[in-house]
Design a protein around this motif. Structure first.
Motif, PDB file in Angstrom:
ATOM      1  N   ARG A 319       1.728   3.796  -8.039  1.00  0.00           N
ATOM      2  CA  ARG A 319       2.887   4.105  -8.540  1.00  0.00           C
ATOM      3  C   ARG A 319       3.510   5.550  -8.360  1.00  0.00           C
ATOM      4  NH1 ARG A 319       5.644   0.987 -12.800  1.00  0.00           N
ATOM      5  NH2 ARG A 319       7.168   2.201 -13.565  1.00  0.00           N
ATOM      6  N   LEU A 320       4.691   5.692  -7.711  1.00  0.00           N
ATOM      7  CA  LEU A 320       4.788   7.221  -7.420  1.00  0.00           C
ATOM      8  C   LEU A 320       5.696   7.792  -8.417  1.00  0.00           C
ATOM      9  CD1 LEU A 320       5.626   7.349  -3.569  1.00  0.00           C
ATOM     10  CD2 LEU A 320       3.506   7.723  -4.693  1.00  0.00           C
ATOM     11  N   LYS A 321       5.284   9.173  -8.475  1.00  0.00           N
ATOM     12  CA  LYS A 321       6.501   9.976  -9.594  1.00  0.00           C
ATOM     13  C   LYS A 321       7.650   9.762  -9.578  1.00  0.00           C
ATOM     14  CE  LYS A 321       2.581  12.937 -10.187  1.00  0.00           C
ATOM     15  NZ  LYS A 321       1.858  14.176  -9.354  1.00  0.00           N
ATOM     16  N   ARG A 322       8.189  10.187  -8.318  1.00  0.00           N
ATOM     17  CA  ARG A 322       9.707   9.993  -7.983  1.00  0.00           C
ATOM     18  C   ARG A 322      10.143   9.189  -6.757  1.00  0.00           C
ATOM     19  NH1 ARG A 322       6.968  14.747  -6.895  1.00  0.00           N
ATOM     20  NH2 ARG A 322       6.943  15.087  -4.546  1.00  0.00           N
ATOM     21  N   HIS A 323      11.399   9.202  -6.581  1.00  0.00           N
ATOM     22  CA  HIS A 323      11.799   8.280  -5.443  1.00  0.00           C
ATOM     23  C   HIS A 323      11.555   9.219  -4.153  1.00  0.00           C
ATOM     24  CE1 HIS A 323      14.695   5.346  -4.114  1.00  0.00           C
ATOM     25  NE2 HIS A 323      14.123   5.714  -2.797  1.00  0.00           N
ATOM     26  N   LYS A 324      10.405   9.141  -3.450  1.00  0.00           N
ATOM     27  CA  LYS A 324      10.201   9.878  -2.497  1.00  0.00           C
ATOM     28  C   LYS A 324      10.446   9.474  -1.150  1.00  0.00           C
ATOM     29  CE  LYS A 324       5.749  12.025  -0.808  1.00  0.00           C
ATOM     30  NZ  LYS A 324       6.227  13.202  -0.518  1.00  0.00           N
ATOM     31  N   ARG A 325      10.706  10.269  -0.111  1.00  0.00           N
ATOM     32  CA  ARG A 325      11.092   9.706   1.266  1.00  0.00           C
ATOM     33  C   ARG A 325       9.521   9.880   2.039  1.00  0.00           C
ATOM     34  NH1 ARG A 325      15.512   8.565   3.259  1.00  0.00           N
ATOM     35  NH2 ARG A 325      17.566   8.630   1.933  1.00  0.00           N
ATOM     36  N   PHE A 326       9.486   8.906   3.087  1.00  0.00           N
ATOM     37  CA  PHE A 326       8.378   8.946   3.870  1.00  0.00           C
ATOM     38  C   PHE A 326       8.915   8.882   5.203  1.00  0.00           C
ATOM     39  CE2 PHE A 326       6.168   7.914   0.029  1.00  0.00           C
ATOM     40  CZ  PHE A 326       5.094   8.511   0.125  1.00  0.00           C
ATOM     41  N   LEU A 327       8.469   9.292   6.192  1.00  0.00           N
ATOM     42  CA  LEU A 327       8.920   9.266   7.670  1.00  0.00           C
ATOM     43  C   LEU A 327       8.742   7.673   8.207  1.00  0.00           C
ATOM     44  CD1 LEU A 327       9.955  11.228   9.783  1.00  0.00           C
ATOM     45  CD2 LEU A 327       7.737  11.457  10.831  1.00  0.00           C
ATOM     46  N   ASN A 328       9.664   7.189   8.615  1.00  0.00           N
ATOM     47  CA  ASN A 328       9.303   5.814   9.218  1.00  0.00           C
ATOM     48  C   ASN A 328       9.111   4.779   8.289  1.00  0.00           C
ATOM     49  OD1 ASN A 328       9.876   6.993  11.740  1.00  0.00           O
ATOM     50  ND2 ASN A 328       7.579   7.097  12.000  1.00  0.00           N
ATOM     51  N   GLN A 329       9.266   4.790   7.253  1.00  0.00           N
ATOM     52  CA  GLN A 329       9.412   3.801   5.909  1.00  0.00           C
ATOM     53  C   GLN A 329      10.551   3.798   5.275  1.00  0.00           C
ATOM     54  OE1 GLN A 329       5.648   3.162   5.503  1.00  0.00           O
ATOM     55  NE2 GLN A 329       5.403   4.458   7.415  1.00  0.00           N
ATOM     56  N   ARG A 330      10.557   2.757   4.521  1.00  0.00           N
ATOM     57  CA  ARG A 330      11.716   2.417   3.858  1.00  0.00           C
ATOM     58  C   ARG A 330      11.534   1.911   2.529  1.00  0.00           C
ATOM     59  NH1 ARG A 330      16.657  -1.207   6.082  1.00  0.00           N
ATOM     60  NH2 ARG A 330      16.964  -1.512   3.532  1.00  0.00           N
ATOM     61  N   TRP A 331      12.233   1.966   1.543  1.00  0.00           N
ATOM     62  CA  TRP A 331      11.945   1.378   0.430  1.00  0.00           C
ATOM     63  C   TRP A 331      12.920  -0.004   0.255  1.00  0.00           C
ATOM     64  CZ3 TRP A 331       8.644   3.226  -3.087  1.00  0.00           C
ATOM     65  CH2 TRP A 331       8.249   4.331  -2.739  1.00  0.00           C
ATOM     66  N   TYR A 332      12.093  -1.072  -0.144  1.00  0.00           N
ATOM     67  CA  TYR A 332      12.658  -2.448  -0.307  1.00  0.00           C
ATOM     68  C   TYR A 332      12.543  -2.940  -1.796  1.00  0.00           C
ATOM     69  CZ  TYR A 332      13.093  -2.655   4.703  1.00  0.00           C
ATOM     70  OH  TYR A 332      13.104  -2.531   6.050  1.00  0.00           O
ATOM     71  N   SER A 333      13.757  -3.262  -2.080  1.00  0.00           N
ATOM     72  CA  SER A 333      13.885  -3.836  -3.602  1.00  0.00           C
ATOM     73  C   SER A 333      12.923  -5.047  -3.903  1.00  0.00           C
ATOM     74  CB  SER A 333      15.281  -4.396  -4.243  1.00  0.00           C
ATOM     75  OG  SER A 333      15.130  -5.187  -5.024  1.00  0.00           O
ATOM     76  N   LEU A 334      11.792  -4.983  -5.037  1.00  0.00           N
ATOM     77  CA  LEU A 334      10.861  -5.936  -5.301  1.00  0.00           C
ATOM     78  C   LEU A 334      11.663  -7.318  -5.441  1.00  0.00           C
ATOM     79  CD1 LEU A 334       8.041  -4.741  -7.403  1.00  0.00           C
ATOM     80  CD2 LEU A 334       7.862  -6.348  -5.495  1.00  0.00           C
ATOM     81  N   ASP A 335      12.874  -7.334  -6.057  1.00  0.00           N
ATOM     82  CA  ASP A 335      13.436  -8.554  -6.372  1.00  0.00           C
ATOM     83  C   ASP A 335      13.689  -9.435  -5.148  1.00  0.00           C
ATOM     84  OD1 ASP A 335      13.491  -7.784  -9.016  1.00  0.00           O
ATOM     85  OD2 ASP A 335      15.497  -6.736  -8.756  1.00  0.00           O
ATOM     86  N   GLU A 336      14.095  -8.448  -3.996  1.00  0.00           N
ATOM     87  CA  GLU A 336      14.542  -9.423  -2.880  1.00  0.00           C
ATOM     88  C   GLU A 336      13.196  -9.402  -1.540  1.00  0.00           C
ATOM     89  OE1 GLU A 336      19.156  -7.972  -2.907  1.00  0.00           O
ATOM     90  OE2 GLU A 336      17.701  -7.253  -1.390  1.00  0.00           O
ATOM     91  N   ILE A 337      12.098  -8.929  -2.178  1.00  0.00           N
ATOM     92  CA  ILE A 337      11.033  -8.695  -1.034  1.00  0.00           C
ATOM     93  C   ILE A 337      10.702 -10.060  -0.262  1.00  0.00           C
ATOM     94  CG2 ILE A 337       9.147  -8.953  -2.497  1.00  0.00           C
ATOM     95  CD1 ILE A 337       9.692  -6.133  -0.452  1.00  0.00           C
ATOM     96  N   GLU A 338      10.840 -11.213  -1.167  1.00  0.00           N
ATOM     97  CA  GLU A 338      10.369 -12.300  -0.613  1.00  0.00           C
ATOM     98  C   GLU A 338      11.541 -12.782   0.337  1.00  0.00           C
ATOM     99  OE1 GLU A 338       8.139 -14.610  -3.672  1.00  0.00           O
ATOM    100  OE2 GLU A 338       8.101 -12.313  -4.363  1.00  0.00           O
ATOM    101  N   LYS A 339      12.727 -12.389   0.496  1.00  0.00           N
ATOM    102  CA  LYS A 339      13.728 -13.017   1.341  1.00  0.00           C
ATOM    103  C   LYS A 339      13.773 -12.098   2.705  1.00  0.00           C
ATOM    104  CE  LYS A 339      16.151 -14.290  -2.597  1.00  0.00           C
ATOM    105  NZ  LYS A 339      17.272 -13.504  -3.566  1.00  0.00           N
ATOM    106  N   ILE A 340      13.058 -10.922   2.781  1.00  0.00           N
ATOM    107  CA  ILE A 340      13.374 -10.099   4.079  1.00  0.00           C
ATOM    108  C   ILE A 340      12.629 -10.452   5.297  1.00  0.00           C
ATOM    109  CG2 ILE A 340      14.140  -8.387   2.358  1.00  0.00           C
ATOM    110  CD1 ILE A 340      11.278  -6.977   3.096  1.00  0.00           C
TER     111      ILE A 340
END
Ligand code: SF4
Length: 359
Positions: A319-340
């Motif tokens: 669990r990250l402390k803040r909404h951090k950015r990582f190169l070449n990665q994207r955040w996806y909502s957990l609620d929608e994760i099974e539909k992507i």
């Protein structure tokens, strides 16, 4: 069978299989019925999906693809990431990428016309000898004999081949094409497929309803339970590793897209380590560990079987402390994760992670 002239035997076997097929063929969404002309796009699409995959799994995928991309040009113009998303769960993702490339070749290099000959079909990405023969026979009525595991089993039993199928591939292919008729080649190919899938099954074939019992040597020698002979499977090696589900306060998880080639090519997944040769996520995992406010190893593990190895992954949640950015990665909502459009492996990882949130 032995006293009957060879040509007559062949005619009878194919005639009887075709007569049986007319009455008992499986209703499948890609098949032409009655006087309908087979649609090469549907035939090809189904054959690509059916590689290594059972019909029951393929049907809903096929129907969805046809709805989304009803013709070859629609598929050619589709975004590959959308194609991969819809393919998710069907496995062997190189098939989806090759299928998309083939669609572009047919749509633009062949003006939307499918090649009709086996040799030409074989030039398309992802089309091997079986698929080329199946499409040539079923879609275009060409004299081609697709030989898959079902066909091999039927031929091995019919001719009482008492050595392993793996050692008899060429002879089985030759025997299969000797039986094939000169007309209705597509129906005949599908008849043998249906017979192998529904009657001449790997275990306990239902010889009592088989249309070719009188020609079957394995049946007459009561050896249907020992033929085909198998060399036995090699033990599949096992790999282990760790999958890192990195999530944040906004209920999102971090995913990256794998490179286009190789295992699970082009699919979205969480970073992992220890089971593949590359160490491309080591830095990211280190960074996430530094920033985490909470690191939890989730009890149990995720198991998955690929063609060449078994995989067992321990899942670690960060669990990250803040909404951090990582190169070449994207955040996806957990609620929608099974539909992507996650692969089966990643769905298992995410579901394993989610089970701890729910408990
Ligand atoms: Fe298969 Fe039995 Fe038919 Fe022989 S008789 S082809 S073993 S189902």
């Amino acid at each position: 069978m032995k006293n009957m002239p060879a040509t007559r035997q062949i005619i009878n076997i194919s005639d009887q299989l075709l007569a049986w097929y007319d009455l008992h063929q499986r209703k499948l969404p890609w098949r032409a019925v009655g006087d309908e002309v087979p649609d090469p796009y549907r035939v090809w699409l189904s054959e690509i999906m059916l590689q290594q995959t059972q019909i029951i799994t393929v049907v809903p995928y096929f129907n969805r693809f046809i709805k989304l991309w009803p013709g070859i040009k629609n598929l050619a113009d589709a975004d590959i990431n959308n194609v991969l998303r819809e393919w998710a769960g069907l496995g062997y993702y190189a098939r989806a990428r090759n299928m998309h490339r083939s669609a572009q070749i047919i749509a633009y290099d062949h003006s939307g016309q499918f090649p009709k000959e086996e040799a030409e079909l074989l030039k398309l990405p992802g089309v091997g000898p079986y698929t080329a023969a199946a499409v040539a026979a079923i879609a275009f009525g060409k004299q081609a004999t697709p030989v898959d595991g079902n066909v091999e089993r039927v031929i091995a039993r019919l001719h009482r081949i008492r050595t392993p199928i793996q050692d008899n591939k060429l002879i089985i292919r030759s025997l299969a094409s000797q039986i094939a008729p000169k007309t209705r080649t597509g129906d005949y190919a599908q008849a043998v497929m249906d017979l192998g899938a529904t009657v001449c099954t790997p275990r306990n074939p239902i010889c009592s309803v088989c249309p070719i019992t009188e020609f079957c040597e394995a049946f007459s020698y009561e050896e249907t339970d020992i033929i085909p002979i198998s060399k036995g499977r090699k033990k599949i090696p096992k790999r282990t590793g760790t999958a890192y589900v990195i999530f944040n306060d906004a209920n999102q998880i971090l995913l990256y897209r794998r490179s286009k080639t190789g295992l699970l090519g082009g699919m979205l997944e969480v970073p992992s380590a220890g089971w593949e040769e590359h160490k491309q996520h080591d830095e990211l995992i280190k960074e996430a560990k530094r920033d985490t406010q909470n690191l939890t190893e989730i009890p149990g593990s995720v198991k998955h079987v690929f063609t060449h190895f078994k995989l067992e992954l321990v899942v670690v949640a960060l669990r990250l402390k803040r909404h951090k950015r990582f190169l070449n990665q994207r955040w996806y909502s957990l609620d929608e994760i099974e539909k992507i459009g996650l692969s089966k492996l990643m769905l298992k990882v995410v579901q394993h992670f989610k089970s701890t949130l729910e408990s």
